[in-house]
Design an enzyme around this catalytic site. Structure first.
Site, PDB file in Angstrom:
ATOM      1  N   GLY A  13       0.807  -1.211   0.000  1.00 53.29           N
ATOM      2  CA  GLY A  13       0.000   0.000   0.000  1.00 53.29           C
ATOM      3  C   GLY A  13       0.844   1.266   0.000  1.00 53.29           C
ATOM      4  CE1 TYR A 173      -4.220 -13.091   2.342  1.00 47.43           C
ATOM      5  CE2 TYR A 173      -2.990 -14.644   0.967  1.00 47.43           C
ATOM      6  CZ  TYR A 173      -3.353 -13.344   1.286  1.00 47.43           C
ATOM      7  OH  TYR A 173      -2.847 -12.306   0.546  1.00 47.43           O
TER       8      TYR A 173
HETATM    9  N1  LIG Z   1       2.834  -9.489  -0.213  1.00 45.29           N
HETATM   10  C1  LIG Z   1       2.452 -10.260  -1.230  1.00 45.29           C
HETATM   11  O1  LIG Z   1       3.285 -10.929  -1.871  1.00 45.29           O
HETATM   12  C2  LIG Z   1       0.991 -10.264  -1.693  1.00 45.29           C
HETATM   13  C3  LIG Z   1       0.648 -11.157  -2.700  1.00 45.29           C
HETATM   14  C4  LIG Z   1      -0.656 -11.190  -3.140  1.00 45.29           C
HETATM   15  C5  LIG Z   1      -1.602 -10.327  -2.599  1.00 45.29           C
HETATM   16  N2  LIG Z   1      -1.264  -9.474  -1.590  1.00 45.29           N
HETATM   17  C6  LIG Z   1      -2.299  -8.562  -1.081  1.00 45.29           C
HETATM   18  O2  LIG Z   1      -1.799  -7.235  -1.111  1.00 45.29           O
HETATM   19  C7  LIG Z   1      -2.403  -6.471  -0.067  1.00 45.29           C
HETATM   20  C8  LIG Z   1      -1.335  -5.769   0.744  1.00 45.29           C
HETATM   21  O3  LIG Z   1      -0.499  -6.758   1.354  1.00 45.29           O
HETATM   22  P1  LIG Z   1       0.911  -6.422   2.021  1.00 45.29           P
HETATM   23  O4  LIG Z   1       1.841  -7.511   1.649  1.00 45.29           O
HETATM   24  O5  LIG Z   1       1.285  -5.021   1.731  1.00 45.29           O
HETATM   25  O6  LIG Z   1       0.549  -6.606   3.563  1.00 45.29           O
HETATM   26  P2  LIG Z   1       0.768  -5.630   4.804  1.00 45.29           P
HETATM   27  O7  LIG Z   1       0.380  -6.400   6.017  1.00 45.29           O
HETATM   28  O8  LIG Z   1       2.118  -4.987   4.765  1.00 45.29           O
HETATM   29  O9  LIG Z   1      -0.310  -4.484   4.537  1.00 45.29           O
HETATM   30  C9  LIG Z   1      -1.658  -4.614   4.866  1.00 45.29           C
HETATM   31  C10 LIG Z   1      -2.092  -3.312   5.548  1.00 45.29           C
HETATM   32  O10 LIG Z   1      -3.499  -3.421   5.794  1.00 45.29           O
HETATM   33  C11 LIG Z   1      -3.756  -2.926   7.073  1.00 45.29           C
HETATM   34  N3  LIG Z   1      -4.983  -3.553   7.576  1.00 45.29           N
HETATM   35  C12 LIG Z   1      -5.207  -4.861   7.826  1.00 45.29           C
HETATM   36  N4  LIG Z   1      -6.460  -5.049   8.238  1.00 45.29           N
HETATM   37  C13 LIG Z   1      -7.057  -3.825   8.264  1.00 45.29           C
HETATM   38  C14 LIG Z   1      -8.344  -3.366   8.612  1.00 45.29           C
HETATM   39  N5  LIG Z   1      -9.282  -4.205   9.050  1.00 45.29           N
HETATM   40  N6  LIG Z   1      -8.591  -2.045   8.493  1.00 45.29           N
HETATM   41  C15 LIG Z   1      -7.654  -1.166   8.077  1.00 45.29           C
HETATM   42  N7  LIG Z   1      -6.403  -1.546   7.730  1.00 45.29           N
HETATM   43  C16 LIG Z   1      -6.111  -2.870   7.832  1.00 45.29           C
HETATM   44  C17 LIG Z   1      -2.535  -3.285   7.915  1.00 45.29           C
HETATM   45  O11 LIG Z   1      -2.409  -2.428   9.043  1.00 45.29           O
HETATM   46  C18 LIG Z   1      -1.402  -3.101   6.906  1.00 45.29           C
HETATM   47  O12 LIG Z   1      -0.860  -1.781   6.965  1.00 45.29           O
HETATM   48  C19 LIG Z   1      -3.267  -7.434   0.739  1.00 45.29           C
HETATM   49  O13 LIG Z   1      -4.608  -7.300   0.300  1.00 45.29           O
HETATM   50  C20 LIG Z   1      -2.729  -8.805   0.351  1.00 45.29           C
HETATM   51  O14 LIG Z   1      -3.720  -9.808   0.458  1.00 45.29           O
HETATM   52  C21 LIG Z   1       0.031  -9.425  -1.118  1.00 45.29           C
END
Ligand SMILES: NC(=O)c1ccc[n+]([C@@H]2O[C@H](COP(=O)([O-])OP(=O)(O)OC[C@H]3O[C@@H](n4cnc5c(N)ncnc54)[C@H](O)[C@@H]3O)[C@@H](O)[C@H]2O)c1
Ligand SMILES: [Zn+2]
Length: 342
Positions: A13, A173
């Site tokens: 994000g 998940y």
């Molecule tokens: N990292 C990867 O390789 C990957 C791969 C596929 C999909 N994703 C998706 O990308 C997105 C971001 O993932 P990321 O790796 O940056 O994870 P991350 O944990 O770094 O970021 C997620 C953010 O969402 C916030 N959050 C969680 N629940 C919340 C809620 N109920 N209300 C408000 N904020 C909330 C957390 O505080 C965190 O800042 C997610 O939707 C994840 O499913 C990530």
């Protein structure tokens, strides 16, 4: 456009926020967590929960589009965590979509995932394109890691999965990520909104979380190297993945925001060029001048052998191209260079 990025303080994000700002958008963040540090500077942020309708209503004032990144991320292997995954990911998405309906916000980009696919496609010499089933424990224990053809049991060669493949989420998940897509499709149908689901593959790069139970394998290898230890590679290291740099994922979000059309459409966010987990460990070890990886033969039930993707749809329909090459991105990630060239 004024864009709300939920989960905008997270790993992906925060890069989405930077790319949107660079593209001239006015960015707002709604996140449970605070912005990570002072570089880059914090955007206009609201600390709050996407499951809280009041917080979401406040965050949506004046907003034209939402990039929904907030989620509980991980493997979801422990069923005890299921309610929490469903709550953050699916209840959170439902609350957000209902609020978007109230506020008349008609554009959504959803962070989805390659995990909706389960095992990648395979090609059997005899039976053509097949979807391999889960690998039997006794095969794994015997060091036979390639998934079998579901018809004849021979090893299959991996193919690149497209967005047309049938979903096959294999853990909690993954089920919640697929449900987010279905909810977004229902929202788009009933409101006439445009929803674009970006199925991220293995995202890596700066600000990737370290040493959490859910950290990506790249972060785990890097932590081992920083501690002077060899990265430990499971199976035989031949697992293929598509490693996509987080700044490329961010530009995919910018491209997706401009999508014309209706309903929900899904896109792989991947480079189209697979690498093995062993290659990645070797690239990181070389960048650190650290010990060569150790291939352990260990395995985890439920791990998928190969998932490699076609990135053609995102390229042809939205004009997106990954800019950061594997070697440069991994060297940057290892911490040896400030920023990989684009
Ligand atoms: N990292 C990867 O390789 C990957 C791969 C596929 C999909 N994703 C998706 O990308 C997105 C971001 O993932 P990321 O790796 O940056 O994870 P991350 O944990 O770094 O970021 C997620 C953010 O969402 C916030 N959050 C969680 N629940 C919340 C809620 N109920 N209300 C408000 N904020 C909330 C957390 O505080 C965190 O800042 C997610 O939707 C994840 O499913 C990530
Ligand atoms: Zn076969």
């Amino acid at each position: 456009m004024r864009v709300l990025v939920t989960g905008g303080a997270g790993f992906i994000g925060s890069h989405v926020v930077e790319s949107l700002s660079q593209a001239g958008h006015d960015v707002r963040v709604l996140d449970l967590s605070p912005w990570p540090g002072s570089d880059p500077p914090a955007p206009v942020s609201l600390r709050g929960d996407v499951r809280d309708p009041d917080a979401v209503d406040r965050a949506l004032v004046g907003v034209d589009a939402v990039c929904h990144q907030a989620a509980k991320v991980g493997l979801g292997l422990d069923l005890g965590d299921a309610p929490d995954y469903v709550s953050h990911n699916d209840l959170g998405t439902a609350v957000l979509l209902a609020a978007m309906g109230r506020a008349g916000v008609g554009r959504l980009v959803l962070a989805s995932s390659m995990v909706v696919y389960g095992e990648g496609l395979g090609t059997c010499a005899e039976h053509g394109e097949v979807v391999p089933g889960p690998r039997p424990v006794r095969a794994l224990a015997a060091g036979r890691f390639e998934p079998p053809c579901p018809v004849c049991g021979q090893d299959v060669t991996p193919g690149r999965i497209t967005e047309e493949a049938a979903p096959d989420p294999r853990n909690v998940y993954a089920a919640t990520k697929l449900a987010q897509e279905h909810l977004a499709a229902a929202w788009a149908r009933s409101t006439g909104g445009v929803a674009t689901a970006l199925r991220y593959h293995n995202v890596y790069g700066p600000r990737m979380p370290l040493d959490t139970p859910y950290a990506g394998v790249a972060a785990i290898f890097r932590s081992a190297l920083r501690a002077g230890r060899a990265p430990r590679v499971f199976e035989d290291g031949g697992q293929r993945r598509d490693f996509v740099h987080v700044r490329d994922v961010a530009t995919a979000n910018v491209a997706a925001l401009g999508r014309e059309g209706e309903g929900l459409r899904a896109y792989n966010v991947a480079t189209g060029t697979p690498h093995t987990v062993g290659d990645m460990a070797a690239a990181l070890a070389a960048a650190h001048a650290g010990p060569a990886p150790t291939v352990t033969g260990e395995y985890r039930l439920g791990d998928v052998r190969h998932i490699t993707a076609s990135a053609d749809r995102l390229a042809t329909e939205l004009g997106w191209r990954p800019r950061i090459r594997f070697a440069a991105g991994m060297a940057e990630f290892a911490g040896n260079v400030e920023r990989a060239g684009v």
